[in-house]
Scaffold this motif. Structure first.
Motif, mmCIF file in Angstrom:
data_model
loop_
_atom_site.group_PDB
_atom_site.id
_atom_site.type_symbol
_atom_site.label_atom_id
_atom_site.label_comp_id
_atom_site.label_asym_id
_atom_site.label_seq_id
_atom_site.Cartn_x
_atom_site.Cartn_y
_atom_site.Cartn_z
ATOM 1 N N GLU A 24 -0.467 -11.528 6.832
ATOM 2 C CA GLU A 24 -1.539 -10.981 6.003
ATOM 3 C C GLU A 24 -1.777 -9.505 6.276
ATOM 4 O OE1 GLU A 24 -4.786 -13.497 6.949
ATOM 5 O OE2 GLU A 24 -3.997 -15.230 5.824
ATOM 6 N N LEU A 25 -1.537 -9.079 7.519
ATOM 7 C CA LEU A 25 -1.763 -7.683 7.877
ATOM 8 C C LEU A 25 -0.944 -6.755 6.996
ATOM 9 C CD1 LEU A 25 -2.982 -5.588 9.892
ATOM 10 C CD2 LEU A 25 -0.870 -5.839 11.199
ATOM 11 N N VAL A 26 0.339 -7.084 6.822
ATOM 12 C CA VAL A 26 1.210 -6.255 6.001
ATOM 13 C C VAL A 26 0.918 -6.462 4.525
ATOM 14 C CG1 VAL A 26 3.603 -5.769 5.391
ATOM 15 C CG2 VAL A 26 2.996 -6.234 7.764
ATOM 16 N N SER A 27 0.689 -7.703 4.128
ATOM 17 C CA SER A 27 0.419 -7.993 2.719
ATOM 18 C C SER A 27 -0.795 -7.208 2.224
ATOM 19 C CB SER A 27 0.188 -9.492 2.525
ATOM 20 O OG SER A 27 1.330 -10.230 2.909
ATOM 21 N N PHE A 28 -1.775 -7.008 3.122
ATOM 22 C CA PHE A 28 -2.985 -6.283 2.766
ATOM 23 C C PHE A 28 -2.669 -4.839 2.361
ATOM 24 C CE2 PHE A 28 -6.605 -3.580 4.039
ATOM 25 C CZ PHE A 28 -7.591 -4.128 3.234
ATOM 26 N N GLN A 29 -1.637 -4.237 2.993
ATOM 27 C CA GLN A 29 -1.287 -2.841 2.732
ATOM 28 C C GLN A 29 -0.242 -2.680 1.629
ATOM 29 O OE1 GLN A 29 -2.705 -0.266 3.865
ATOM 30 N NE2 GLN A 29 -3.711 -0.785 5.787
ATOM 31 N N MET A 30 0.408 -3.778 1.227
ATOM 32 C CA MET A 30 1.516 -3.655 0.285
ATOM 33 C C MET A 30 1.077 -3.108 -1.065
ATOM 34 S SD MET A 30 4.023 -6.895 1.134
ATOM 35 C CE MET A 30 5.073 -6.571 -0.272
ATOM 36 N N GLY A 31 -0.133 -3.442 -1.509
ATOM 37 C CA GLY A 31 -0.615 -2.924 -2.779
ATOM 38 C C GLY A 31 -0.731 -1.413 -2.761
ATOM 39 N N ALA A 32 -1.260 -0.870 -1.655
ATOM 40 C CA ALA A 32 -1.392 0.581 -1.527
ATOM 41 C C ALA A 32 -0.028 1.256 -1.459
ATOM 42 C CB ALA A 32 -2.211 0.920 -0.284
ATOM 43 N N LYS A 94 -0.162 9.571 1.749
ATOM 44 C CA LYS A 94 -0.968 8.450 1.282
ATOM 45 C C LYS A 94 -1.786 7.826 2.403
ATOM 46 C CE LYS A 94 -2.524 5.052 -1.203
ATOM 47 N NZ LYS A 94 -3.594 5.270 -2.198
ATOM 48 N N PHE A 95 -1.224 7.811 3.615
ATOM 49 C CA PHE A 95 -1.878 7.157 4.753
ATOM 50 C C PHE A 95 -2.137 8.160 5.873
ATOM 51 C CE2 PHE A 95 0.798 3.932 2.672
ATOM 52 C CZ PHE A 95 -0.156 2.982 2.362
ATOM 53 N N PRO A 96 -3.001 9.160 5.633
ATOM 54 C CA PRO A 96 -3.244 10.185 6.663
ATOM 55 C C PRO A 96 -3.913 9.633 7.916
ATOM 56 C CG PRO A 96 -4.840 10.383 4.869
ATOM 57 C CD PRO A 96 -3.814 9.383 4.421
ATOM 58 N N GLY A 97 -4.587 8.488 7.785
ATOM 59 C CA GLY A 97 -5.269 7.918 8.939
ATOM 60 C C GLY A 97 -4.357 7.153 9.877
ATOM 61 N N ILE A 98 -3.126 6.889 9.445
ATOM 62 C CA ILE A 98 -2.172 6.150 10.284
ATOM 63 C C ILE A 98 -1.324 7.146 11.060
ATOM 64 C CG2 ILE A 98 -0.229 4.550 10.327
ATOM 65 C CD1 ILE A 98 -1.331 3.231 7.856
ATOM 66 N N PRO A 116 5.322 -4.654 17.526
ATOM 67 C CA PRO A 116 6.406 -4.605 16.544
ATOM 68 C C PRO A 116 6.087 -5.296 15.225
ATOM 69 C CG PRO A 116 7.287 -5.082 18.720
ATOM 70 C CD PRO A 116 5.792 -5.117 18.854
ATOM 71 N N PHE A 117 5.399 -6.453 15.272
ATOM 72 C CA PHE A 117 5.152 -7.167 14.023
ATOM 73 C C PHE A 117 4.184 -6.417 13.117
ATOM 74 C CE2 PHE A 117 1.352 -8.870 16.171
ATOM 75 C CZ PHE A 117 0.434 -8.923 15.145
ATOM 76 N N GLU A 118 3.469 -5.435 13.678
ATOM 77 C CA GLU A 118 2.548 -4.631 12.878
ATOM 78 C C GLU A 118 3.222 -3.398 12.280
ATOM 79 O OE1 GLU A 118 -1.752 -5.108 14.897
ATOM 80 O OE2 GLU A 118 -0.210 -4.394 16.273
ATOM 81 N N THR A 119 4.532 -3.337 12.392
ATOM 82 C CA THR A 119 5.293 -2.210 11.849
ATOM 83 C C THR A 119 5.959 -2.605 10.538
ATOM 84 O OG1 THR A 119 5.737 -1.297 14.041
ATOM 85 C CG2 THR A 119 7.202 -0.618 12.263
ATOM 86 N N VAL A 120 5.798 -1.746 9.534
ATOM 87 C CA VAL A 120 6.478 -1.932 8.257
ATOM 88 C C VAL A 120 7.622 -0.933 8.182
ATOM 89 C CG1 VAL A 120 6.250 -1.931 5.747
ATOM 90 C CG2 VAL A 120 4.322 -2.624 7.167
#
Length: 294
Positions: A24-32, A94-98, A116-120
């Motif tokens: 879900e963590l990655v899916s949440f960001q996929m739209g952006a 697009k993601f200046p906060g990251i 690692p799993f939090e990396t796209v």
């Protein structure tokens, strides 16, 4: 004793399944990510690749999310290095906060967290059409390999190939892949995950059924005996798959395989005589994460 050993492997495999929160963590960001790339590159789609695309071969806490940013061919007329640099610049805007968005020769990596799993990993990709494979017509793409050279890939063909071997064997092929990947990640063994999957699938084709410990040992033996030779893509799209990125890495992998092959051989010999010591050996092979309390 054999039933207890099997139960221990089953429990260990359950512990390797990623939490839903990881997905879900990655899916949440996929739209952006999608909207960003669509505006900047006449972007067509985000296509899942890697372990998540092949399903049931991911490892909790370790498997990153690989996405193909599929664009029209005219969008990437530049050199591979320019394509990666442009993709990174757009995503950083697009993601200046990251913090820590970076790239290598083949993809841009977005760390959404500290593990690692939090990396796209986003690979610039070009949809090339459909190619005749050993499994029929399959969609394929051009992406950059670790050397920064455009090469072909078909996530759909890869998944279908694995399904064709795994399903008749009641899912044991994917379970064996998970076991070997856990070994790889826990000890930072620098072996290519897809190479590992292909070697295991090739081995499994000759087996009517599989037993966790016996076949784990046999797969290590196969990798060692073949000296980690390059593997030809069985569906005929990606050419030859290398085990790793350098000869030094290859020799280090072989040293690790040799050590754990000896442990696995002894563990298999002890499975009916000394279960406690057998489980201790598997616990060592899996970096002290294998269940030994029975």
């Amino acid at each position: 004793m054999e039933k207890i050993l099997k139960n221990c492997f089953d429990t260990f495999l359950t512990n390797l399944i990623p939490f839903e929160s990881e997905k879900e963590l990655v899916s949440f960001q996929m739209g952006a990510i999608f909207s960003c790339l669509q505006r900047s590159f006449s972007f067509l789609e985000l296509c899942e690749a890697g372990s998540f695309a092949r399903e049931l071969t991911t490892i909790r806490g370790y498997s990153s999310r690989d996405l193909l940013a599929v664009c029209p061919e005219k969008i990437f007329p530049w050199s591979p290095a320019d394509a990666i640099a442009e993709l990174k610049n757009v995503l950083k805007g697009k993601f200046p906060g990251i913090k820590g968005i970076y790239n290598n020769k083949c993809c841009v990596k977005i760390p959404l967290g500290n593990t690692p799993f939090e990396t796209v990993q986003i690979f610039p990709a070009i949809f090339k059409g459909y190619m005749q494979t050993t499994l029929g017509m399959k969609p394929y793409y051009s992406i950059l390999n670790p050397e920064g050279v455009w090469t072909y890939i078909s996530p759909k063909a890869q998944q279908d190939y694995l399904d064709a071997i795994d399903i008749p064997r009641d899912g044991m092929v994917r379970k064996m892949i998970r076991l070997l990947k856990a070994w790889k990640y826990y000890y930072l063994v620098p072996i290519n995950s897809y190479y590992l999957e292909l070697c295991i699938a090739k081995y499994a084709k000759s087996q009517d059924y599989m037993i966790y410990d016996i076949d784990f040992k046999a797969i290590l033996q196969l990798l060692y005996d073949t000296n980690l030779e390059n593997v030809k893509d069985p569906v005929g799209i990606s050419g030859y798959i290398k085990p790793c990125n350098s000869e030094i890495q290859k020799q280090n992998i072989l040293v690790k395989i040799e050590a754990d092959l000896l442990r696995a051989t002894i563990a298999v010999e002890l499975r009916a005589m000394d279960l406690a010591e057998c489980l201790n050996l598997w616990n060592t092979i899996f970096c002290k994460r294998f269940p030994i309390n029975w």
